[in-house]
Design an enzyme around this catalytic site. Structure first.
Site, PDB file in Angstrom:
ATOM      1  CB  ILE A 194      -6.116  10.699 -53.183  1.00 47.86           C
ATOM      2  CG1 ILE A 194      -6.951  11.957 -53.494  1.00 47.86           C
ATOM      3  CG2 ILE A 194      -6.483   9.563 -54.127  1.00 47.86           C
ATOM      4  CD1 ILE A 194      -6.653  12.584 -54.853  1.00 47.86           C
ATOM      5  CD  GLU A 200      -5.235  12.762 -68.961  1.00 47.32           C
ATOM      6  OE1 GLU A 200      -6.285  13.428 -68.808  1.00 47.32           O
ATOM      7  OE2 GLU A 200      -4.563  12.349 -67.998  1.00 47.32           O
ATOM      8  CG  ASP A 251      -8.187   7.667 -64.424  1.00 50.98           C
ATOM      9  OD1 ASP A 251      -8.521   8.584 -63.657  1.00 50.98           O
ATOM     10  OD2 ASP A 251      -8.921   7.282 -65.365  1.00 50.98           O
ATOM     11  CB  ILE A 299      -4.981   7.465 -59.859  1.00 56.02           C
ATOM     12  CG1 ILE A 299      -4.343   7.295 -58.477  1.00 56.02           C
ATOM     13  CG2 ILE A 299      -5.605   6.169 -60.320  1.00 56.02           C
ATOM     14  CD1 ILE A 299      -5.378   7.091 -57.365  1.00 56.02           C
ATOM     15  CB  SER A 300      -0.567  11.175 -59.715  1.00 53.98           C
ATOM     16  OG  SER A 300       0.404  10.449 -60.430  1.00 53.98           O
ATOM     17  NE  ARG A 301      -3.113  16.569 -63.258  1.00 51.58           N
ATOM     18  CZ  ARG A 301      -4.220  16.242 -62.596  1.00 51.58           C
ATOM     19  NH1 ARG A 301      -4.515  14.973 -62.351  1.00 51.58           N
ATOM     20  NH2 ARG A 301      -5.038  17.183 -62.153  1.00 51.58           N
ATOM     21  N   GLY A 338     -10.968   9.655 -62.823  1.00 54.41           N
ATOM     22  CA  GLY A 338     -10.794   9.915 -61.391  1.00 54.41           C
ATOM     23  C   GLY A 338     -11.996  10.425 -60.626  1.00 54.41           C
ATOM     24  CG  HIS A 380      -8.173  12.524 -66.018  1.00 49.98           C
ATOM     25  ND1 HIS A 380      -7.193  13.470 -66.252  1.00 49.98           N
ATOM     26  CD2 HIS A 380      -8.412  12.575 -64.686  1.00 49.98           C
ATOM     27  CE1 HIS A 380      -6.851  14.039 -65.094  1.00 49.98           C
ATOM     28  NE2 HIS A 380      -7.582  13.520 -64.140  1.00 49.98           N
TER      29      HIS A 380
END
Lengths: 282, 271
Positions: free
Chosen positions: A116, A227, A222, A196-198, A248, A246
């Site tokens: 990614i 969440e 994101d 954009i990972s965790r 993604g 999220h």
């Protein structure tokens, strides 16, 4: 029914895989995940039951890279704020001093240069961005040259030089709270953090304080922890924060491709064949 | 001249007998009556190249934001009523799809350069075809007929100058030629699109969505249907709105003014 279940396709971390569930499904052979992240699974626990695990690493990369770029651009150009201005009932004229920051030829620091991260580098290069990256291992020379990426062995060096810091790592015990107070203070006060990972890769409390104090310019997330965030969380109210739910991989095309990848993994497991994207407990 | 103010009309020009130059910010000069200004012996300049990359960046930003439903997503993420994120809430893919660029000038070409990195197939329509090297550098395919571009594109990006020929270039006919899954992005001028036809097309799902940095007028009346549609993203004409570029524009304009006042050739004169 529980004796018939041989495979589980995990969609959006559901069902929760715990001891109780595993004990109730004696013939379970494989758990196939939708998406690439496996941090929601206790890999060792699953392995003790003799159940194989697989993720879907290939389908996710372009879509997630696109999300990263979408957030970078939206944050830099204050797109969400701009939309609110454009549709706001009280607005009579556009302010001449509504300004964002330039993306073309700015410096992007990518933390985590896997599939990614690399796709992000390919996209960012088209915006003539200077690309720095930090990764457990260095990429091959020709891979670096293709995107003009410079390796930063020390994360500090990347943080100090970047206008945009994009976090694209897997969540592991080593990357938990990778970006905290210290890291944010190393960043430029004009810099933007994009995650954009965790959510757990960033120390969220430290992020709130850094944004409130102007230690960094803005953030675009994101992913958060949890969440969604509790409705009274300070991140939801900060003007210089964009949060997306999220997104993604949330496109029709990618969700279909992920499902195809998962089905391939499941069929391989059920037929005793090698599983294309098997994930082993480390 | 900043954001089309002040309005340059006969009355103003008559009241300023010693006016030598009008330096306009940005590249578009559709808001100026060039013949009128010329008749008063007043020179005109714009800031053509300095805005290009920021405008191209915004075009791509709008395409991504619209496709991935970024603004809607943000609203869901911060809404007091949100309890969970629905699993079936989806946008459309950008990578690997087809982008049709209408107007392949400096800005259009920079959009093509950026889009290529997203593995997009690039089609373009322009008054003139670009040369082979320029085309192959971005993998762009020329569509002599705008219809061909409209029928094949998943995203249609407008990057033309506003002229009598491009006024309402995109109307009911053009919108109907587009795919029902396609998105229209406008970074040129509001008048290039027939806005009423656009409203109707969006309401009837003739096209999927629109993302507009420009409208006619700016801003739109507060009760305009475009402001209420979920599948429309509107930004307040921020194509060139970055600190760095605005600074460069000011420097450019000052340079042009100084040249005009000292009788030297004007770097960015518009004839």
């Amino acid at each position: 029914l529980s004796k018939k279940v041989q495979a589980i396709y995990l969609w959006w971390h559901k069902p929760v895989i715990d001891q109780e569930l595993l004990q109730s499904l004696p013939n379970l052979k494989v758990i196939a995940n939708s998406g690439v992240g496996m941090d929601h699974l206790d890999l060792k626990l699953v392995a003790t039951f003799g159940v194989k695990m697989a993720n879907a690493p290939h389908a996710v990369s372009s879509s997630t890279a696109d999300t990263g770029m979408a957030l970078l651009l939206a944050s830099a150009r204050r797109l969400v704020e701009g939309c609110h201005v454009a549709v706001s009932p009280g607005m009579e004229y556009y302010e001449a001093d509504f300004l964002g920051v330039k993306v073309t030829r700015a410096t992007l620091g990518i933390i985590g240069m896997g599939s990614i991260g690399y796709k992000i580098a390919l996209r960012a290069r088209a915006f003539e961005m200077n690309i720095l990256y930090h990764n457990r291992t260095r990429r091959k020379e020709h891979e670096e040259q293709l995107v003009g990426a410079i390796y930063c062995e020390k994360i500090d060096s990347l943080l100090q030089q970047s206008d945009f810091v994009m976090v694209v790592v897997s969540l592991t015990p080593q990357t938990h709270k990778l970006i905290g107070k210290r890291e944010m203070e190393l960043m430029k006060p004009t810099a933007t953090l994009i995650n954009i990972s965790r959510g757990a890769v960033v120390d969220q409390e430290a992020l709130v304080r850094a944004l409130q104090a102007g230690v960094i310019r803005a953030a675009a997330l994101d992913v958060t922890y949890p969440e969604p965030l509790p409705r009274d969380h300070p991140l939801l109210k900060l003007k210089n924060v964009i949060i997306t739910p999220h997104l993604g991989i949330k496109t029709e095309k990618t969700t279909r491709m992920i499902t195809e990848e998962a089905v391939e993994n499941i069929l391989a497991a059920l037929n005793g064949l090698p599983i294309p994207s098997e994930v082993l407990p480390s | 001249m900043w954001y089309h103010k002040p309005v340059i009309d006969e009355e103003l020009l008559q009241s300023l007998p010693n006016l030598k130059v009008v330096a306009s910010s940005g590249v578009g000069i559709d808001h100026l009556d060039l013949n009128l200004l010329s008749s008063f012996g007043v020179k005109v300049s714009n800031t053509p190249f300095v805005v290009s990359t920021d405008t191209a960046d915004l075009g791509v930003a709008l395409m991504l934001a619209s496709a991935r439903r970024l603004v809607e997503g943000y609203q869901m993420a911060v809404s007091p009523d949100t309890e969970y994120f629905p699993a079936d809430w989806l946008g459309v893919e950008v990578s690997g799809t087809a982008l049709g660029i209408i107007g392949m000038g400096t800005i259009g070409y920079k959009v093509a350069q950026r889009a290529r990195a997203f593995d997009m197939k690039i089609l373009y329509h322009n008054r003139n075809q670009r040369n082979k090297e320029e085309e192959s550098a971005v993998g762009a395919i020329y569509c002599k007929k705008i219809d061909d571009l409209l029928q094949q594109s998943d995203f249609v990006m407008l990057a033309v100058t506003l002229t009598p020929q491009t006024h309402k270039l995109i109307g009911k006919r053009e919108l109907e030629l587009m795919k029902p899954t396609a998105t229209l992005i406008n970074i040129s001028r509001g008048l290039v699109v027939d806005q009423d036809a656009l409203v109707e097309a969006l309401q009837n799902k003739v096209i999927k969505a629109a993302a507009l940095d420009v409208t006619y007028p700016e801003p739109l009346p507060r009760d305009h249907p475009l402001l209420k549609m979920k599948n429309v993203t509107i930004t307040p004409h921020i194509g060139s709105a970055t600190k760095e570029t605005r600074r460069l524009m000011m420097e450019n304009m000052t340079e042009n003014i100084q040249a005009a006042l000292t009788g030297l050739p004007i770097p960015n004169e518009v004839l």
